[in-house]
Motif scaffolding. Structure first.
Motif, PDB file in Angstrom:
ATOM      1  N   VAL A 119     -30.591  18.316   5.360  1.00 34.23           N
ATOM      2  CA  VAL A 119     -30.118  17.948   6.696  1.00 34.23           C
ATOM      3  C   VAL A 119     -28.717  18.490   6.942  1.00 34.23           C
ATOM      4  O   VAL A 119     -28.312  18.696   8.093  1.00 34.23           O
ATOM      5  N   ASN A 120     -27.966  18.740   5.880  1.00 35.38           N
ATOM      6  CA  ASN A 120     -26.642  19.369   5.992  1.00 35.38           C
ATOM      7  C   ASN A 120     -26.602  20.624   5.120  1.00 35.38           C
ATOM      8  O   ASN A 120     -26.036  20.642   4.038  1.00 35.38           O
ATOM      9  N   PRO A 121     -27.220  21.712   5.578  1.00 38.17           N
ATOM     10  CA  PRO A 121     -27.220  22.938   4.780  1.00 38.17           C
ATOM     11  C   PRO A 121     -25.795  23.370   4.450  1.00 38.17           C
ATOM     12  O   PRO A 121     -24.841  23.042   5.158  1.00 38.17           O
ATOM     13  N   PRO A 122     -25.618  24.108   3.353  1.00 34.62           N
ATOM     14  CA  PRO A 122     -24.277  24.532   2.944  1.00 34.62           C
ATOM     15  C   PRO A 122     -23.512  25.235   4.057  1.00 34.62           C
ATOM     16  O   PRO A 122     -24.083  25.989   4.850  1.00 34.62           O
ATOM     17  N   ALA A 123     -22.208  24.985   4.093  1.00 29.46           N
ATOM     18  CA  ALA A 123     -21.348  25.682   5.052  1.00 29.46           C
ATOM     19  C   ALA A 123     -21.122  27.123   4.636  1.00 29.46           C
ATOM     20  O   ALA A 123     -20.974  28.006   5.489  1.00 29.46           O
ATOM     21  N   GLY A 124     -21.068  27.360   3.351  1.00 25.26           N
ATOM     22  CA  GLY A 124     -20.825  28.709   2.866  1.00 25.26           C
ATOM     23  C   GLY A 124     -21.143  28.812   1.394  1.00 25.26           C
ATOM     24  O   GLY A 124     -21.296  27.793   0.704  1.00 25.26           O
ATOM     25  N   SER A 125     -21.254  30.030   0.915  1.00 27.69           N
ATOM     26  CA  SER A 125     -21.513  30.285  -0.493  1.00 27.69           C
ATOM     27  C   SER A 125     -20.613  31.416  -0.961  1.00 27.69           C
ATOM     28  O   SER A 125     -20.295  32.334  -0.195  1.00 27.69           O
ATOM     29  N   ILE A 126     -20.214  31.337  -2.226  1.00 32.43           N
ATOM     30  CA  ILE A 126     -19.358  32.360  -2.836  1.00 32.43           C
ATOM     31  C   ILE A 126     -20.054  32.825  -4.110  1.00 32.43           C
ATOM     32  O   ILE A 126     -20.221  32.052  -5.059  1.00 32.43           O
ATOM     33  N   LEU A 127     -20.470  34.086  -4.114  1.00 35.23           N
ATOM     34  CA  LEU A 127     -21.268  34.651  -5.193  1.00 35.23           C
ATOM     35  C   LEU A 127     -20.469  35.726  -5.902  1.00 35.23           C
ATOM     36  O   LEU A 127     -19.895  36.610  -5.247  1.00 35.23           O
ATOM     37  N   ARG A 128     -20.432  35.655  -7.220  1.00 35.21           N
ATOM     38  CA  ARG A 128     -19.696  36.668  -7.984  1.00 35.21           C
ATOM     39  C   ARG A 128     -20.628  37.355  -8.971  1.00 35.21           C
ATOM     40  O   ARG A 128     -21.515  36.732  -9.556  1.00 35.21           O
ATOM     41  N   ALA A 129     -20.399  38.644  -9.155  1.00 31.18           N
ATOM     42  CA  ALA A 129     -21.247  39.451 -10.020  1.00 31.18           C
ATOM     43  C   ALA A 129     -20.667  39.512 -11.423  1.00 31.18           C
ATOM     44  O   ALA A 129     -19.472  39.750 -11.605  1.00 31.18           O
ATOM     45  N   ASP A 130     -21.523  39.333 -12.413  1.00 33.47           N
ATOM     46  CA  ASP A 130     -21.132  39.466 -13.809  1.00 33.47           C
ATOM     47  C   ASP A 130     -21.812  40.683 -14.427  1.00 33.47           C
ATOM     48  O   ASP A 130     -21.155  41.644 -14.828  1.00 33.47           O
ATOM     49  N   VAL A 131     -23.143  40.666 -14.465  1.00 35.18           N
ATOM     50  CA  VAL A 131     -23.918  41.792 -14.987  1.00 35.18           C
ATOM     51  C   VAL A 131     -24.755  42.342 -13.844  1.00 35.18           C
ATOM     52  O   VAL A 131     -25.498  41.599 -13.193  1.00 35.18           O
ATOM     53  N   VAL A 132     -24.633  43.630 -13.575  1.00 38.88           N
ATOM     54  CA  VAL A 132     -25.415  44.244 -12.503  1.00 38.88           C
ATOM     55  C   VAL A 132     -26.141  45.466 -13.042  1.00 38.88           C
ATOM     56  O   VAL A 132     -25.675  46.114 -13.986  1.00 38.88           O
ATOM     57  N   PRO A 133     -27.292  45.796 -12.462  1.00 39.57           N
ATOM     58  CA  PRO A 133     -28.036  46.973 -12.920  1.00 39.57           C
ATOM     59  C   PRO A 133     -27.331  48.258 -12.517  1.00 39.57           C
ATOM     60  O   PRO A 133     -26.514  48.268 -11.581  1.00 39.57           O
ATOM     61  N   PRO A 134     -27.640  49.361 -13.180  1.00 42.24           N
ATOM     62  CA  PRO A 134     -27.000  50.636 -12.822  1.00 42.24           C
ATOM     63  C   PRO A 134     -27.422  51.132 -11.447  1.00 42.24           C
ATOM     64  O   PRO A 134     -26.706  51.920 -10.830  1.00 42.24           O
ATOM     65  N   TYR A 135     -28.557  50.687 -10.960  1.00 41.17           N
ATOM     66  CA  TYR A 135     -28.985  50.968  -9.594  1.00 41.17           C
ATOM     67  C   TYR A 135     -29.945  49.857  -9.169  1.00 41.17           C
ATOM     68  O   TYR A 135     -30.559  49.184  -9.994  1.00 41.17           O
ATOM     69  N   GLY A 136     -30.052  49.658  -7.866  1.00 38.49           N
ATOM     70  CA  GLY A 136     -30.876  48.569  -7.347  1.00 38.49           C
ATOM     71  C   GLY A 136     -30.135  47.240  -7.396  1.00 38.49           C
ATOM     72  O   GLY A 136     -29.008  47.134  -7.883  1.00 38.49           O
ATOM     73  N   GLY A 137     -30.763  46.211  -6.838  1.00 33.23           N
ATOM     74  CA  GLY A 137     -30.190  44.881  -6.896  1.00 33.23           C
ATOM     75  C   GLY A 137     -29.193  44.566  -5.794  1.00 33.23           C
ATOM     76  O   GLY A 137     -28.449  43.587  -5.891  1.00 33.23           O
ATOM     77  N   ASP A 138     -29.173  45.371  -4.724  1.00 36.78           N
ATOM     78  CA  ASP A 138     -28.245  45.101  -3.621  1.00 36.78           C
ATOM     79  C   ASP A 138     -28.651  43.828  -2.871  1.00 36.78           C
ATOM     80  O   ASP A 138     -29.809  43.403  -2.914  1.00 36.78           O
ATOM     81  N   THR A 139     -27.686  43.258  -2.142  1.00 39.12           N
ATOM     82  CA  THR A 139     -27.943  42.123  -1.260  1.00 39.12           C
ATOM     83  C   THR A 139     -27.576  42.522   0.164  1.00 39.12           C
ATOM     84  O   THR A 139     -26.600  43.250   0.373  1.00 39.12           O
ATOM     85  N   ALA A 140     -28.348  42.047   1.137  1.00 35.61           N
ATOM     86  CA  ALA A 140     -28.069  42.305   2.547  1.00 35.61           C
ATOM     87  C   ALA A 140     -27.836  40.995   3.282  1.00 35.61           C
ATOM     88  O   ALA A 140     -28.391  39.952   2.910  1.00 35.61           O
ATOM     89  N   TRP A 141     -27.002  41.044   4.312  1.00 33.10           N
ATOM     90  CA  TRP A 141     -26.745  39.895   5.174  1.00 33.10           C
ATOM     91  C   TRP A 141     -26.991  40.299   6.618  1.00 33.10           C
ATOM     92  O   TRP A 141     -26.828  41.479   6.985  1.00 33.10           O
ATOM     93  N   THR A 142     -27.372  39.328   7.454  1.00 39.52           N
ATOM     94  CA  THR A 142     -27.521  39.572   8.874  1.00 39.52           C
ATOM     95  C   THR A 142     -26.730  38.531   9.662  1.00 39.52           C
ATOM     96  O   THR A 142     -26.566  37.389   9.215  1.00 39.52           O
ATOM     97  N   ASN A 143     -26.231  38.946  10.810  1.00 42.02           N
ATOM     98  CA  ASN A 143     -25.359  38.131  11.660  1.00 42.02           C
ATOM     99  C   ASN A 143     -26.221  37.386  12.675  1.00 42.02           C
ATOM    100  O   ASN A 143     -26.740  37.990  13.626  1.00 42.02           O
ATOM    101  N   LEU A 144     -26.390  36.077  12.491  1.00 43.03           N
ATOM    102  CA  LEU A 144     -27.268  35.293  13.352  1.00 43.03           C
ATOM    103  C   LEU A 144     -26.667  35.050  14.729  1.00 43.03           C
ATOM    104  O   LEU A 144     -27.403  34.740  15.676  1.00 43.03           O
ATOM    105  N   VAL A 145     -25.359  35.170  14.860  1.00 45.01           N
ATOM    106  CA  VAL A 145     -24.721  35.065  16.173  1.00 45.01           C
ATOM    107  C   VAL A 145     -25.035  36.315  16.998  1.00 45.01           C
ATOM    108  O   VAL A 145     -25.449  36.230  18.166  1.00 45.01           O
TER     109      VAL A 145
END
Length: 307
Positions: A119-145
């Protein structure tokens, strides 16, 4: 003569509508109030902001998050956060293989806004990368406004009047340990399809395909009507012009406004053996309010609160 205040951070937009990289700040240091205010301003403008090469540890990650609000526990269904850090959610494909039983890279690799079944979804999230693949694994965001503002006026008017049921889709996790946790403590909420942002007053198209995925989710519509209306809105939020794609490096940070974005986890690693480990903290959210001033409705579960 007008005086100008020197900006404390360097904000570099990443696309026309969504995302900006912030330079000129070390998140391992204690930030003063003015710098925090500038970061918040950039976040509200660009909806997601990125910091390169920060290399935070768990404690520094938590400390940074607390400058922007109360942190919740890691996730409503997380049972094993890192020892001593109950606020941190590991995003680790090896863990998902164990308790979901599938070769998943993240909890959800479809478009979604985090945990809108609350009923009260998170206001925000903070994500940090530790181990990432040499390629692939990207994240995308979209602007709902931006997605809402670009709707034709008749569709905006329709969206303003609608409410939708949000819940976890048990079919995705059926039979897994994770699915059992969801079934034992279901979370269901009814939210406005358009929410008014509590800080900016902007209207955002608040639909989350992963949480409003079934055909009877729009209140007052038949299953067929609900499916068709939601498909219109899902197509809108996924339009490329509203999105930004982020290529991770170890030590990078992404901080997004969960009230005004949806994001897309990676789906291009299932056939590869690369490890991918990130860590997330979550800011306690408020109860969404629609254009008519009515708040979201709790159907099952409890508000998710921080400390």
């Amino acid at each position: 003569m007008t005086s100008r205040v020197q900006a404390l951070i360097d904000v570099r937009p990443s696309s026309g509508h969504t995302g900006a990289e912030i330079h000129g700040v070390d998140l391992r240091e204690e930030l003063d109030d003015a710098t925090v205010a500038e970061i918040r301003s950039a976040l509200l403008t660009w909806k997601v902001v990125f910091f390169r090469d920060q290399n935070l540890d768990h404690a520094q990650h938590v400390a940074f998050g607390r400058r922007f609000g109360r942190l919740t526990p890691a996730h409503p269904y997380e049972s094993t956060p890192p020892e001593g850090f109950p606020e941190i959610l590991p995003v680790d494909r090896r863990r998902y293989a164990e308790f979901v039983g599938k070769r998943k890279v993240t909890h959800d690799n479809g478009w979604h806004t985090d945990v809108t079944a609350l009923v009260n979804p998170p206001a925000g999230s903070i994500l940090r990368a530790d181990v990432v693949p040499p390629y692939g694994g990207d994240t995308a965001w979209t602007n709902l406004v931006a997605a809402y503002q670009a709707l034709p006026e008749p569709l905006r008017t329709l969206a303003d009047s609608l409410r939708a049921r949000h819940s976890f889709n048990l079919q995705v996790f059926d039979g897994s340990e994770y699915g059992k946790r969801i079934a034992s403590n279901p979370l269901v909420a009814i939210h406005p399809v358009v929410r008014v942002h509590p800080e900016t007053g902007e209207r955002a198209l608040f639909v989350s395909p992963s949480f409003t995925a079934r055909e009877n989710e729009i209140i007052g519509l038949s299953a067929r009507q609900s499916h068709r209306v939601l498909e219109l809105f899902y197509e809108q939020i996924a339009r490329p012009e509203f999105t930004v794609r982020f290529r991770w490096n170890p030590g990078d940070i992404a901080f997004w406004d969960n009230r005004a974005t949806a994001h897309l986890g990676p789906s291009d690693l299932g056939h590869l053996d690369f490890d991918r480990v990130l860590y997330r903290v979550t800011l306690e959210g408020d109860v969404p309010v629609g254009v008519d001033g009515a708040e979201s409705e709790l159907v099952a579960g409890q508000p998710f609160l921080g400390s």
